[in-house]
Design a protein around this motif. Structure first.
Motif, mmCIF file in Angstrom:
data_model
loop_
_atom_site.group_PDB
_atom_site.id
_atom_site.type_symbol
_atom_site.label_atom_id
_atom_site.label_comp_id
_atom_site.label_asym_id
_atom_site.label_seq_id
_atom_site.Cartn_x
_atom_site.Cartn_y
_atom_site.Cartn_z
ATOM 1 N N VAL A 290 0.863 -1.183 0.000
ATOM 2 C CA VAL A 290 0.000 0.000 0.000
ATOM 3 C C VAL A 290 0.899 1.232 0.000
ATOM 4 C CG1 VAL A 290 -1.942 -1.105 1.181
ATOM 5 C CG2 VAL A 290 -0.154 -0.003 2.517
ATOM 6 N N THR A 291 0.381 2.302 -0.556
ATOM 7 C CA THR A 291 1.143 3.540 -0.583
ATOM 8 C C THR A 291 0.203 4.704 -0.289
ATOM 9 O OG1 THR A 291 2.719 4.828 -1.893
ATOM 10 C CG2 THR A 291 0.791 3.962 -3.041
ATOM 11 N N GLN A 292 0.758 5.814 0.129
ATOM 12 C CA GLN A 292 -0.059 6.968 0.508
ATOM 13 C C GLN A 292 0.029 8.038 -0.566
ATOM 14 O OE1 GLN A 292 0.671 9.732 4.076
ATOM 15 N NE2 GLN A 292 -0.933 8.358 4.841
ATOM 16 N N ASP A 296 -4.354 9.608 1.555
ATOM 17 C CA ASP A 296 -5.087 8.345 1.668
ATOM 18 C C ASP A 296 -4.180 7.175 1.310
ATOM 19 O OD1 ASP A 296 -7.606 9.483 2.351
ATOM 20 O OD2 ASP A 296 -7.900 10.030 0.239
ATOM 21 N N ASN A 297 -4.493 6.019 1.882
ATOM 22 C CA ASN A 297 -3.754 4.804 1.556
ATOM 23 C C ASN A 297 -4.399 4.112 0.362
ATOM 24 O OD1 ASN A 297 -1.796 4.967 3.630
ATOM 25 N ND2 ASN A 297 -3.248 4.116 5.114
ATOM 26 N N TRP A 298 -3.557 3.696 -0.575
ATOM 27 C CA TRP A 298 -4.042 3.050 -1.787
ATOM 28 C C TRP A 298 -3.298 1.736 -1.999
ATOM 29 C CZ3 TRP A 298 -7.989 5.473 -4.370
ATOM 30 C CH2 TRP A 298 -8.203 6.815 -4.059
#
Length: 411
Positions: A290-292, A296-298
C-alpha cells in the motif's frame, strides 16, 4: 471435461448435444457448484469482518478435507514443495520483523488458497462442478446487476456482487477461458467466448479486455508453433497488451471521462514503484503493498510490485514458478493437449492483469487456474511414465530378457 481432466467422471458417449453443454447437470457435484458460486460474493459477512467469498472458500476446503482424493500428485510434487517453501519463508520473515495481524490474516489467506489449489488438483474438489457453479453465478450476476438487485459501485459499470470493476473484469476473463474446458462442441465454445467477452467489456476494465484478447489469440495460434515461435508470440501479445493499455486510455470518451482517475493512478503507480525499489531484499512484510497519495492509503495497481514489496524478489519468483509450472506445464512430459492450452491461456490472463491490478496472484481465480494446471501436469506425467514403462517391458520381452515363469515341479 475435455480429455478427462476430472478422471472420476469419464465422459459418456452417444449422448444428446445438451449433455455436452456447460449447463448440463449430469454428473455435477452440486455442493461444489453451489459453494463455488458464492465465490463471486465479495461483500463482508455481517458481524464477521471477512468477505463472504473467503468464508465460502473455507467451507469448501473444510468439506473437501473429508473426501478421498481421486487423483495422485505423482509427477507434480513440486506444487506442495513450492507452497511449503513460500509459507516457511513468510513465517521466518514475520518472526524476524515481529508478527503483526497483517501477517496472520494475509498469511492465513495464502495458506487457504494453496490448500484449495491442492484439493482441486487431487480431485477432492470436482473441477467440472466447481467451474459450472462459478460460471452460472457470474452469468446470473449480470441480470441481477442491471435489475438493480446486485450492488452498483461504479456508476453503471458491471460489478454486482464482485464489488470492484477490475476484480469483475479479471474474474469474468479467467472464467471465460476456464469454462472452455467443459465445452466439447464448437458452437458452445463460440457462445462462451461471445458471452464472456461481452461481460468483460461491460466491466469497462481495459486491462481485462486486453488480457482476454491476448489469451484467446494464444489459444488459437500457439498450438501451431514450436517453442521458439511461442516465445515470440508471447512477446507480441505482451507488446500488444501494453499498446492497448496505453492507447485505450486516450481513445474516445476515455480521454475525458477517465482523465482524473488515470492521473490518480499514475501518482499511485509512481509512489508504489518508489516504495518497491526501496524495499529490502526480503520485502517489508505481508500487507505492505500500500502507498499513501493525497493523504489516503491506496493498494498497489501492480501485483508484481506488490509481491516484491511484501516478500522481495524471492516471493515474486516463487509465485511465478507456480504459474510457470502449473499454468504453462514447464516440467510436464508427453504430448500437450487442448486442456493444457486452455490453462496456458488462463494463465496469460492472470499474468497480464497482474501488470495493472494489485491483487491478482493471491486470489481464488489465480489458484483455481493453478490447481487445474497441477492436475493436468500430474496426469500428463503419469501417462508418460506408464507409456515408458510399457515400452520398457515390451522391449525386454522382444530381447528375451523377460521369460515366462515356469511352474515349479517337484521330483
Amino acid at each position: 471435461m475435455t480429455e478427462k481432466v476430472n478422471d472420476a467422471y469419464p465422459q459418456q458417449s452417444a449422448k444428446l448435444a445438451f449433455r455436452d453443454s456447460v449447463l448440463a447437470l449430469g454428473e455435477t457435484r452440486i455442493i461444489d457448484a453451489i459453494i463455488m458460486a458464492v465465490f463471486i460474493v465479495r461483500l463482508p459477512a455481517p458481524g464477521l469482518g471477512l468477505p463472504i467469498n473467503d468464508l465460502a472458500g473455507l467451507a469448501l476446503i473444510g468439506i473437501a478435507a473429508f473426501r478421498r482424493p481421486t487423483r495422485s500428485l505423482a509427477g507434480a510434487y513440486w506444487y506442495p514443495a513450492i507452497c511449503a517453501v513460500i509459507l516457511a519463508y513468510l513465517a521466518l520473515n514475520a518472526l524476524a520483523a515481529g508478527v503483526e495481524q497483517s501477517d496472520i490474516d494475509r498469511g492465513g489467506r495464502i495458506f487457504i488458497m494453496m490448500v484449495m489449489g491442492a484439493f482441486i488438483a487431487t480431485g477432492r474438489i470436482d473441477i467440472a462442478s466447481a467451474l459450472k457453479g462459478f460460471a452460472l453465478a457470474l452469468l446470473v450476476n449480470v441480470p441481477l446487476f442491471y435489475a438493480g438487485v446486485a450492488p452498483d459501485n461504479y456508476g453503471g459499470l458491471l460489478t454486482g456482487y464482485l464489488g470492484d470493476k477490475n476484480v469483475a473484469g479479471l474474474t469474468y476473463a479467467v472464467v471465460t477461458v476456464l469454462i472452455l474446458l467443459l465445452a466439447n462442441r464448437a458452437w458452445v465454445r463460440g457462445t462462451i467466448v461471445l458471452v464472456g467477452g461481452a461481460c468483460v467489456v461491460l466491466t469497462d476494465s481495459r486491462t481485462s479486455m486486453a488480457a482476454l484478447a491476448g489469451a484467446l489469440i494464444w489459444l488459437v495460434v500457439a498450438k501451431y508453433l514450436g517453442p521458439f515461435w511461442r516465445i515470440c508470440l508471447a512477446a507480441l501479445i505482451y507488446a500488444g497488451f501494453i499498446f492497448a493499455e496505453t492507447n485505450l486510455s486516450t481513445a474516445g470518451d476515455y480521454a475525458t471521462t477517465r482523465e482524473g482517475s488515470d492521473a490518480l493512478r499514475e501518482r499511485i503507480d509512481a509512489a508504489s514503484l518508489e516504495k518497491t525499489i526501496a524495499a529490502p531484499w526480503n520485502g517489508y512484510g505481508l500487507g505492505e503493498a500500500v502507498t499513501q497519495v493525497a493523504g489516503d492509503n491506496w493498494l498497489y495497481h501492480n501485483a508484481y510490485w506488490g509481491l516484491i514489496t511484501e516478500g522481495g524478489y524471492f516471493l515474486l519468483i516463487a509465485f511465478l514458478s507456480l504459474i510457470g509450472l502449473a499454468g504453462f506445464q514447464f516440467l510436464a512430459k508427453g504430448p500437450t493437449s487442448r486442456d493444457a492450452r486452455i490453462i496456458e491461456a488462463a494463465s496469460i490472463v492472470v499474468l497480464l492483469c497482474a501488470f495493472r491490478l494489485g491483487e491478482v496472484f493471491i486470489t481464488q481465480s489465480a489458484f483455481i487456474v493453478i490447481g487445474i494446471g497441477v492436475a493436468i501436469a500430474a496426469r500428463r506425467n503419469q501417462a508418460w511414465e506408464q507409456e515408458r514403462a510399457a515400452e520398457r517391458v515390451a522391449e525386454a520381452v522382444r530381447l528375451g530378457s523377460l521369460m515366462p515363469v515356469a511352474k515349479h515341479t517337484s521330483f
